[in-house]
Design a protein around this motif. Sequence first.
Motif, PDB file in Angstrom:
ATOM      1  N   SER A 334     -54.896  26.938  16.380  1.00 48.04           N
ATOM      2  CA  SER A 334     -55.692  26.807  15.156  1.00 48.04           C
ATOM      3  C   SER A 334     -54.822  26.965  13.919  1.00 48.04           C
ATOM      4  N   GLU A 335     -53.866  27.858  13.973  1.00 48.07           N
ATOM      5  CA  GLU A 335     -52.970  28.067  12.832  1.00 48.07           C
ATOM      6  C   GLU A 335     -52.039  26.876  12.635  1.00 48.07           C
ATOM      7  N   VAL A 336     -51.547  26.307  13.766  1.00 42.19           N
ATOM      8  CA  VAL A 336     -50.672  25.137  13.687  1.00 42.19           C
ATOM      9  C   VAL A 336     -51.444  23.936  13.160  1.00 42.19           C
ATOM     10  N   ASP A 337     -52.686  23.774  13.575  1.00 41.73           N
ATOM     11  CA  ASP A 337     -53.496  22.666  13.078  1.00 41.73           C
ATOM     12  C   ASP A 337     -53.656  22.743  11.558  1.00 41.73           C
ATOM     13  N   GLN A 338     -53.834  23.941  11.045  1.00 44.50           N
ATOM     14  CA  GLN A 338     -53.941  24.107   9.592  1.00 44.50           C
ATOM     15  C   GLN A 338     -52.615  23.776   8.908  1.00 44.50           C
ATOM     16  N   LEU A 339     -51.533  24.205   9.521  1.00 42.62           N
ATOM     17  CA  LEU A 339     -50.211  23.979   8.951  1.00 42.62           C
ATOM     18  C   LEU A 339     -49.879  22.494   8.858  1.00 42.62           C
ATOM     19  N   SER A 340     -50.359  21.717   9.831  1.00 44.72           N
ATOM     20  CA  SER A 340     -50.047  20.287   9.834  1.00 44.72           C
ATOM     21  C   SER A 340     -50.616  19.580   8.612  1.00 44.72           C
ATOM     22  N   ASN A 341     -51.628  20.150   7.990  1.00 43.19           N
ATOM     23  CA  ASN A 341     -52.231  19.543   6.803  1.00 43.19           C
ATOM     24  C   ASN A 341     -51.538  19.961   5.511  1.00 43.19           C
ATOM     25  N   GLN A 342     -50.556  20.815   5.613  1.00 43.76           N
ATOM     26  CA  GLN A 342     -49.847  21.247   4.415  1.00 43.76           C
ATOM     27  C   GLN A 342     -48.971  20.122   3.876  1.00 43.76           C
ATOM     28  N   GLU A 343     -48.868  20.080   2.561  1.00 43.13           N
ATOM     29  CA  GLU A 343     -48.039  19.056   1.924  1.00 43.13           C
ATOM     30  C   GLU A 343     -46.574  19.460   1.972  1.00 43.13           C
ATOM     31  N   THR A 344     -45.708  18.456   2.164  1.00 46.18           N
ATOM     32  CA  THR A 344     -44.271  18.722   2.257  1.00 46.18           C
ATOM     33  C   THR A 344     -43.643  18.933   0.889  1.00 46.18           C
ATOM     34  N   GLY A 345     -44.279  18.388  -0.157  1.00 50.93           N
ATOM     35  CA  GLY A 345     -43.669  18.380  -1.487  1.00 50.93           C
ATOM     36  C   GLY A 345     -43.156  17.006  -1.853  1.00 50.93           C
ATOM     37  N   ALA A 346     -43.183  16.071  -0.885  1.00 50.81           N
ATOM     38  CA  ALA A 346     -42.793  14.683  -1.155  1.00 50.81           C
ATOM     39  C   ALA A 346     -44.048  13.847  -1.389  1.00 50.81           C
ATOM     40  N   VAL A 347     -43.909  12.815  -2.254  1.00 51.73           N
ATOM     41  CA  VAL A 347     -45.049  11.961  -2.596  1.00 51.73           C
ATOM     42  C   VAL A 347     -44.640  10.499  -2.418  1.00 51.73           C
ATOM     43  N   ALA A 348     -45.400   9.774  -1.602  1.00 47.03           N
ATOM     44  CA  ALA A 348     -45.161   8.341  -1.421  1.00 47.03           C
ATOM     45  C   ALA A 348     -45.707   7.585  -2.626  1.00 47.03           C
ATOM     46  N   GLN A 349     -44.864   6.810  -3.279  1.00 53.51           N
ATOM     47  CA  GLN A 349     -45.266   6.088  -4.491  1.00 53.51           C
ATOM     48  C   GLN A 349     -46.112   4.860  -4.169  1.00 53.51           C
ATOM     49  N   LYS A 350     -46.152   4.497  -2.903  1.00 51.62           N
ATOM     50  CA  LYS A 350     -46.947   3.347  -2.449  1.00 51.62           C
ATOM     51  C   LYS A 350     -47.173   3.524  -0.953  1.00 51.62           C
ATOM     52  N   PRO A 351     -48.081   2.781  -0.354  1.00 44.43           N
ATOM     53  CA  PRO A 351     -48.239   2.869   1.097  1.00 44.43           C
ATOM     54  C   PRO A 351     -46.962   2.376   1.797  1.00 44.43           C
ATOM     55  N   LEU A 352     -46.522   3.122   2.772  1.00 44.24           N
ATOM     56  CA  LEU A 352     -45.354   2.722   3.564  1.00 44.24           C
ATOM     57  C   LEU A 352     -45.864   2.302   4.930  1.00 44.24           C
ATOM     58  N   THR A 353     -46.026   1.001   5.079  1.00 41.52           N
ATOM     59  CA  THR A 353     -46.645   0.476   6.288  1.00 41.52           C
ATOM     60  C   THR A 353     -45.674   0.503   7.461  1.00 41.52           C
ATOM     61  N   ASN A 354     -46.241   0.396   8.636  1.00 45.24           N
ATOM     62  CA  ASN A 354     -45.451   0.292   9.867  1.00 45.24           C
ATOM     63  C   ASN A 354     -45.941  -0.939  10.616  1.00 45.24           C
ATOM     64  N   PRO A 355     -45.597  -2.129  10.115  1.00 42.51           N
ATOM     65  CA  PRO A 355     -46.251  -3.363  10.565  1.00 42.51           C
ATOM     66  C   PRO A 355     -45.890  -3.758  11.995  1.00 42.51           C
ATOM     67  N   ARG A 356     -46.826  -4.454  12.633  1.00 40.85           N
ATOM     68  CA  ARG A 356     -46.616  -5.087  13.928  1.00 40.85           C
ATOM     69  C   ARG A 356     -47.074  -6.535  13.821  1.00 40.85           C
ATOM     70  N   LEU A 357     -46.601  -7.386  14.689  1.00 39.32           N
ATOM     71  CA  LEU A 357     -46.941  -8.809  14.616  1.00 39.32           C
ATOM     72  C   LEU A 357     -48.403  -9.070  14.945  1.00 39.32           C
ATOM     73  N   THR A 358     -49.080  -8.096  15.509  1.00 40.52           N
ATOM     74  CA  THR A 358     -50.499  -8.271  15.790  1.00 40.52           C
ATOM     75  C   THR A 358     -51.339  -8.316  14.524  1.00 40.52           C
ATOM     76  N   ASP A 359     -50.833  -7.742  13.421  1.00 37.98           N
ATOM     77  CA  ASP A 359     -51.612  -7.726  12.178  1.00 37.98           C
ATOM     78  C   ASP A 359     -50.761  -8.032  10.950  1.00 37.98           C
ATOM     79  N   SER A 360     -49.567  -8.607  11.155  1.00 39.11           N
ATOM     80  CA  SER A 360     -48.661  -8.854  10.037  1.00 39.11           C
ATOM     81  C   SER A 360     -47.693  -9.976  10.401  1.00 39.11           C
ATOM     82  N   ASP A 361     -47.065 -10.534   9.370  1.00 41.07           N
ATOM     83  CA  ASP A 361     -46.048 -11.563   9.604  1.00 41.07           C
ATOM     84  C   ASP A 361     -44.695 -10.955   9.942  1.00 41.07           C
ATOM     85  N   VAL A 362     -44.552  -9.660   9.715  1.00 41.20           N
ATOM     86  CA  VAL A 362     -43.307  -8.969  10.032  1.00 41.20           C
ATOM     87  C   VAL A 362     -43.629  -7.768  10.914  1.00 41.20           C
TER      88      VAL A 362
END
Length: 693
Positions: A334-362
């Motif tokens: 339960s404590e680890v589950d709570q910890l996983s939701n903690q913010e690292t301090g880094a912020v993604a300025q845009k979505p960083l996708t992980n594309p596959r050919l099933t739903d993308s051209d790349v």
Amino acid sequence: MKGKKRFRFPLRTAAIIAILSSIVLPTSTYAADENGEDFSLTIMHMNDTHARVEPLANMVTAVKEVRENKPGALLFNAGDVFSGTLYFNQFQGQADLALLNMMDIDAMTFGNHEFDLGSSENGHASLNKFIEGANFPFVSANVDLSADPFAGGRVSSTFTEDAQDSTVYDGMVKEINGEKIGIFGLTTEETLMTSSPGAAKITNYAAEAERAVAAFEDMGVNKIVAISHLGYDSNPSVGNDLMLAEQVDGIDVIVGGHSHTQLNEPTVVTTDENGAAKDPTVIVQAYQYAQYLGELDVNFNEQGVVTGSSGHLIDVTQKQADPEALNTLSAYKSEVDQLSNQETGAVAQKPLTNPRLTDSDVSVRANETELGNLITDAMLTKAQEKMPEVSIAMQNGGGIRAAIDQGPITVGEVITVLPFGNDPAVVQLTGDEIKQILEYSVRLAPEESGGFLQVSGMKFAYDSTKEAGSRVVSMQVKNGEEYVDINPDQTYLVTTNNFTAKGGDGYEVFAQAYAEGRVQDLGEIDWEQFRDYMVEDLNGVVDPVIEGRITDLLGADPAPTEPPAEDPNDETPEDPGTPVTPDPNDDGNDQDENPGDKPQEDPKDDTKPSDEDKDNPDDKDSTPPPGSQNNGGDGSNSGGSIVKVSDDKTSPISSGSKLPKTATNMYTYMLAGAVLLAAGAVLFIFKRKKAKA
């Protein structure tokens, strides 16, 4: 007169039976007295769990089931309980220990990761707490913790027949069914370079193993087990289990760890380092991450020589979790589950996708991606902090498992992206070998491949319209702010995850480098490296872009490249191709290891990623680790099978199992009966002919 004749025939028959019995039957009796009864020992073993606490609840069940059938079975832990998941970050081994203490472990040795906190704690406070709370003893003949300000008081530098829990011994003796078993431990000397041993001294494995064997023999013990964290076939410059078996006489069983090798059945070494015959040494290892419990049955004769062995791995994931263990786990989870939701301090300025050919051209498995660039940049930057001469980073696309949403990045997101907990390594490669690796990377392009490599510190162009193996058109390494052609004959340092470095995804060039000792573990965990890079090196601003690192020409001519103009006022950047030798005296807070590409628990949800997608056969590493191809790999028991490990370490020979004494006696009786039956038939025919005459 007739009555005498009738009596004479049975008398003759009885005489013949008595004579044959006196000749044949004692043969089996003498053989049994000379050979004696073999002593059978069952050993359960585990290694390299790396803070995978949740599967330990299933492991408790597996251990209990074995002991129900074999009450005298021993259980050994070959090290590396520490480091790898949020359970360790939060509890420093105490969550693991709570479940390990439910297994009645007989002895444990130290892995290199047990020393990870030595610098940050000014000594091994967490390791000492782990030892102090253990309801089992520790053994290590080549680790001396006596000078450590915390754990030093737990050390008894002796070989004892009265081992106590929470104490570190050079070795110990266990008595099973009246037979004494000598047990000692060994830890890789790489720990000096890749972890933080602090005041702990780690000495040569072979010399200390010889000392241990001599000590046990002086105590009258002729059955000896080494619990080893050297690695099955790891870096030969610091030794491994195969070398230990060849070099040190008197070791009967090696229970291994460190290389995360999946030995589905035991390897048995029957020759020494010079190729001369020696008494068998059985080697076992149970992969990683509490996925398997190893079970070994080994037989000894009266002289303590191994006469047969069989072993297999029990898939712990198929067992039901022990209810008491689950209850113990729940508070930590339960404590680890709570910890996983903690913010690292880094912020993604845009979505960083992980594309596959099933739903993308790349696809991350066929094209350069922003997330792939971010991850490899992290690998390269963090590797250069320890080894500045590292010039290239490579990450298999199949190991990048999820996207990152725009906004604050949580710890759970980082682990979901890199869920396998692989350790980064550095490999020495020639430019020609790099080309072979890149050819293999793009062999299926533009189709997907889990082995497709994302890269940093270099760029290359290939032509997917050409025949596989002849596609790479150009490849360059970054030198300062410019790119220069990679020289086929020059040596470069390349960082990658240890799954790939050992030949995962079918990379034969990496596998060969690993076999030749050209792979150096960095002592990191990949997701932690990734997190720290975004926070420390990018100051929390995460905004990667496509840079043209990987270009498919699709039949077009490559763009001409011009060498950079030389500026006489600029200092010449350091040659990126110069390899570096780590300083063995470095006490930096390094860690080490080589986990394979298997996921750790995802603390964010209950959905765990598979090793690779089932619909992509290239993604899954089905090849045994280099040096372990002689292990069968089918999970079947070997019976009395013996594998002779010679210079090439892959020469199998077959040796039949020794028949049990009951079978030998039965065979003798059957033989005697056949002889008597034949003799009776001859006498009967002779009597009939004589009567007719």
